[in-house]
Each structure stands twice: as C-alpha cells, then as structure tokens.
Enzyme design. Structure first.
Site, mmCIF file in Angstrom:
data_model
loop_
_atom_site.group_PDB
_atom_site.id
_atom_site.type_symbol
_atom_site.label_atom_id
_atom_site.label_comp_id
_atom_site.label_asym_id
_atom_site.label_seq_id
_atom_site.Cartn_x
_atom_site.Cartn_y
_atom_site.Cartn_z
ATOM 1 N N LYS A 48 61.639 40.567 36.830
ATOM 2 C CA LYS A 48 61.044 39.133 37.215
ATOM 3 C C LYS A 48 60.694 38.653 35.756
ATOM 4 O O LYS A 48 60.183 39.145 35.008
ATOM 5 C CB LYS A 48 60.288 39.172 38.333
ATOM 6 C CG LYS A 48 59.912 37.901 38.978
ATOM 7 C CD LYS A 48 60.968 37.825 40.415
ATOM 8 C CE LYS A 48 60.816 36.714 40.989
ATOM 9 N NZ LYS A 48 61.891 36.669 42.076
ATOM 10 N N GLY A 70 65.884 24.943 56.493
ATOM 11 C CA GLY A 70 66.527 24.464 54.995
ATOM 12 C C GLY A 70 68.071 25.327 54.890
ATOM 13 O O GLY A 70 68.386 25.543 55.796
HETATM 14 P P1 NAD Z 1 64.601 25.668 51.569
HETATM 15 O O1 NAD Z 1 63.737 24.671 50.422
HETATM 16 O O2 NAD Z 1 66.160 25.119 51.309
HETATM 17 O O3 NAD Z 1 64.232 25.483 53.021
HETATM 18 C C1 NAD Z 1 62.770 25.730 53.336
HETATM 19 C C2 NAD Z 1 62.529 24.862 54.506
HETATM 20 O O4 NAD Z 1 61.377 24.969 54.949
HETATM 21 C C3 NAD Z 1 62.766 23.230 54.082
HETATM 22 O O5 NAD Z 1 63.548 22.693 55.003
HETATM 23 C C4 NAD Z 1 61.180 22.778 54.167
HETATM 24 O O6 NAD Z 1 61.220 21.495 54.649
HETATM 25 C C5 NAD Z 1 60.813 23.678 55.202
HETATM 26 N N1 NAD Z 1 59.327 23.697 54.954
HETATM 27 C C6 NAD Z 1 58.614 23.757 54.047
HETATM 28 N N2 NAD Z 1 57.305 23.673 54.542
HETATM 29 C C7 NAD Z 1 57.233 23.709 55.819
HETATM 30 C C8 NAD Z 1 56.187 24.151 56.789
HETATM 31 N N3 NAD Z 1 54.854 24.167 56.495
HETATM 32 N N4 NAD Z 1 56.559 24.095 58.025
HETATM 33 C C9 NAD Z 1 57.803 24.192 58.511
HETATM 34 N N5 NAD Z 1 58.858 23.953 57.554
HETATM 35 C C10 NAD Z 1 58.375 23.893 56.366
HETATM 36 O O7 NAD Z 1 64.479 27.226 50.999
HETATM 37 P P2 NAD Z 1 65.360 28.364 51.649
HETATM 38 O O8 NAD Z 1 66.376 28.424 50.600
HETATM 39 O O9 NAD Z 1 66.350 28.160 53.138
HETATM 40 O O10 NAD Z 1 64.891 29.535 51.735
HETATM 41 C C11 NAD Z 1 63.821 29.788 52.848
HETATM 42 C C12 NAD Z 1 62.940 30.947 52.398
HETATM 43 O O11 NAD Z 1 63.639 32.208 52.537
HETATM 44 C C13 NAD Z 1 62.025 30.734 51.440
HETATM 45 O O12 NAD Z 1 60.851 31.498 51.232
HETATM 46 C C14 NAD Z 1 62.824 31.610 50.135
HETATM 47 O O13 NAD Z 1 62.000 32.110 49.271
HETATM 48 C C15 NAD Z 1 63.361 32.901 50.878
HETATM 49 N N6 NAD Z 1 64.564 33.392 50.604
HETATM 50 C C16 NAD Z 1 65.827 32.541 50.274
HETATM 51 C C17 NAD Z 1 67.005 33.268 50.094
HETATM 52 C C18 NAD Z 1 68.353 32.289 49.684
HETATM 53 O O14 NAD Z 1 69.314 32.900 49.529
HETATM 54 N N7 NAD Z 1 67.940 30.998 49.921
HETATM 55 C C19 NAD Z 1 67.247 34.575 49.666
HETATM 56 C C20 NAD Z 1 65.871 35.393 50.025
HETATM 57 C C21 NAD Z 1 64.676 34.732 50.387
#
Ligand code: NAD
Length: 349
Positions: A80, A178
């Site tokens: 990382k 999201g």
């Molecule tokens: P994203 O930013 O697209 O979506 C996150 C969503 O959560 C947003 O719609 C936001 O408005 C909402 N949110 C923020 N604070 C909130 C709260 N307090 N209560 C309710 N909703 C809230 O992110 P993503 O890419 O969908 O990823 C989501 C999670 O999964 C993150 O923790 C990310 O680290 C993890 N993750 C994502 C991936 C990936 O491929 N995108 C891979 C592994 C892990």
C-alpha cells in the site's frame, strides 16, 4: 517514530519513505509480503495530521492487502502507499510523476492502483514514470465495482446458506447506494430479497425505492433494522462497541473496507451470535477483477473470477466453526497459512 517496533509492524519487507523536494511529495510505500508475488495495493492521498498517522495507516493497510490477495487465491503479495497531503491543493502532475518514479525504483516489487482520493486519471499520470500501475481506466471494463458487487452478493448467499435461510424472501439492509451498493441491491432484488436501504444521498435512495420497491431508513439507523442481513457498503469502522449491541441483523456481509473498528469487535459479534462474513473476504471482487501483469480481461472474464469468493467465504466460515474461533480470526489464520505456504487448501482444490 519507531518502525520495527511499531504496533502495526508485522514483519513488513520494505517501508520506503519517499521525498521529492521539487514537487513537495511526501509518501510512504509499504511492502508487506511478496512471497506469493509482487505486492499489489492502492495509493491513497490524505492530509494526515502527522507522519505517525500515515505510517500506521500504510502498515495496517498493506498487511490487509496481503491477506486479501492471499485469500482470493491471487499470485500477488500485499502493499500500500500513502501520499501525505491535501488532494484538493497538493495533487499536481509533478507530484504524481515523482511518486511514479519511486514506484519504478522498487523494480516491480510494488504495483500501485487507485484508492481514496486517487483516480484512474491520476494513475495514468503516475504511469508516465512507471510500468507498475493497475486500474488506469482504459475503458468501461476497468471498473472494479460490478465485480465487487457480484462478489459481495456471493458472500451474502453463502452466509445465508450457513444460517439455513433462502435468499428468496431474505430481508437485507444495504447501507450505502454508491457504485457497489446500488449494483448489489439490484442483484439482491433480482434474487428475491426484500430490501431496506439508506444513503446520505437522497437521490440514490429514491432510485432504490423506485427500482426495487425498497424501504428507506434514515442514515445512521440501518444497523438497528431487524433483518436477516446487514450489508455495510458505505464507510469503514461501522461495527464497534456502540453499534454491535444495537445490531438488528443475524448476519453482516458487505463491501465496505475495514468494517470492524478494532479486532475485538469481531469477538463482540461472535459473542452476540451475529455471523460476520469478513469484509476482505467478500469484497475481494475488486482486486480479483484487476488483470495480472500481461493480461487483458473482458468484463465477463473479470466477473467469472469473483466466483472464488463463494469458496473462500465458505472456507472461512467452516474454519471458524471447526476451530471455534471468530470468523475474522479464521480469515486471518487462513490467509497466514496460505502466505506461509503451509496450507494451500484454496490453491490446491
Ligand atoms: P461510493 O463512494 O461509490 O459509494 C458510497 C456510498 O455511501 C455513497 O452513495 C455515499 O453517499 C454513501 N454514504 C456515505 N456516507 C454514508 C452514511 N453515513 N450513511 C449511508 N450512506 C453513506 O463507494 P463504492 O465504490 O460503492 O464503495 C463502497 C465501499 O466498498 C467503500 O468502503 C469501499 O472502500 C469499499 N470497496 C469498494 C470496492 C469497489 O470496487 N468500488 C472494492 C472493495 C471495497
């Protein structure tokens, strides 16, 4: 500031402190373990309040990547990097290029990728100075989120099976709609699950209500909903001493990274009789979908790779029962066994 005796130091192979005077770059690259292959892990940029905070983050996250990659059965180690700075003011092409030069200097032992506050466009700038970059956003197939959503869906399926519950009719709370959460909600809906959703973004909530007939609840209350599954897909550290006693679901399985605020929270979940499908086991789709060096993959091929999560989730949940340990400990043990080459049960099957 100690490194070798730091509480998060875990035999890391390399911890490189990188400084470039001209661009103002201050970064730390941590390579935790390369026994399975080059260390893959994202580069995040944050205005850390201290260097100690940045070091803690990079040591902890790089170890997490070793475990995630090992359990996913990938020929990759864990690493990382963190850039210390405010992404809105300090992220310049010169700074990203300087970072790329440091990555190149590690000769492929560390492969970087996008993470918090770095984008595919940033990766393209970093790639001007190094070949060791992934997730550059060359096209729609480079989007990891659908693969993560599918893998999380598989994790939920396996968890429900272990609890003896069918997906059809299961009540699932999706927190965060999201890139991953909305796609996951669509899959769950298609499989017959009843959805409860929340997000701070009212538009996303309205979309889920309209598309999936979901019930909406206020942000901050999702963990309390009486349900079969609570799927955190927003922020980390949502499972803690305050929220665990209030949990209304029988099982937790979601995409959010670092769901447990502390390892003791995994023990708390077990004590409460809540089945926890460890985050890095079920959300490995993103990393599984990244092409290995020299590969080109279609989205269909990336999605196919996520099926391994069915087996890894099952292995972790079985091991927890077998050894009478919490599931987060079982995941770590299995990853450590794979890393040490002792029990290649996943790779050998
Ligand atoms: P994203 O930013 O697209 O979506 C996150 C969503 O959560 C947003 O719609 C936001 O408005 C909402 N949110 C923020 N604070 C909130 C709260 N307090 N209560 C309710 N909703 C809230 O992110 P993503 O890419 O969908 O990823 C989501 C999670 O999964 C993150 O923790 C990310 O680290 C993890 N993750 C994502 C991936 C990936 O491929 N995108 C891979 C592994 C892990």
């Amino acid at each position: 500031m100690q490194v070798f005796t730091h509480s998060e130091f875990d035999g890391h192979e390399t911890v490189a402190f990188c400084h470039d005077k001209a661009s103002g770059l201050r970064a730390i690259i941590a390579i935790h373990d390369t026994r399975l292959g080059p260390a893959l892990g994202g580069c995040r940029m944050l205005p850390y309040t201290s260097e100690a905070e940045a070091l803690t983050d990079v040591l902890r996250l790089s170890r997490g990547m070793s475990y995630k990659n090992a359990l996913a059965g990938l020929p990759l180690g864990g690493g990382k990097s963190v850039i210390i700075g405010d992404p809105r003011q300090d992220k310049t092409p010169a700074l990203l290029e300087a970072f790329g030069a440091f990555v190149e200097g590690l000769n492929g032992r560390y492969i970087t990728a996008e993470d918090s506050n770095t984008s595919p466009a940033d990766m393209e700038i970093i790639a001007r100075r190094t070949a060791h970059v992934r997730n550059m956003g060359f096209g729609p197939d480079d989007n990891p989120s659908p693969v993560t959503a599918l893998g999380t869906f598989y994790g939920i399926e396996v968890g429900l099976e272990v609890l003896g519950l069918p997906m059809d009719g299961a009540k699932v709370v999706v927190e965060g709609l999201g890139k991953v959460g909305m796609d996951l909600a669509a899959r769950l809906h298609a499989a017959g699950a009843r959805l409860v959703v929340t997000d701070v973004n009212a538009q996303a909530v309205a979309e889920a209500v309209a598309r999936f007939g979901a019930e909406a609840v206020a942000p901050g209350t999702a963990h309390r909903v009486q349900a079969d599954v609570y799927a955190p897909c927003a922020l980390g550290a949502g499972l803690n001493a305050r929220t665990i006693p209030e949990l209304g679901a029988r099982m937790v399985a979601g995409a959010a990274n670092n769901q447990l605020e502390t390892p003791q929270d995994g023990d708390r979940l077990q004590a409460r009789g809540v089945l926890y499908c460890p985050d890095y086991v079920v959300n490995a789709g993103g990393v599984l979908g990244i092409p290995l060096p020299g590969e080109r993959l279609t989205m269909a091929e990336r999605m196919a790779r996520a099926t391994v999560i069915q087996r890894t989730t099952r292995d972790v949940l079985d091991l927890a029962v077998e050894r009478d340990i919490p599931t987060h400990t079982a995941a770590d043990r299995l990853a450590q066994e794979i890393l040490s080459g002792g029990a290649m049960r996943l790779a050998a099957e």
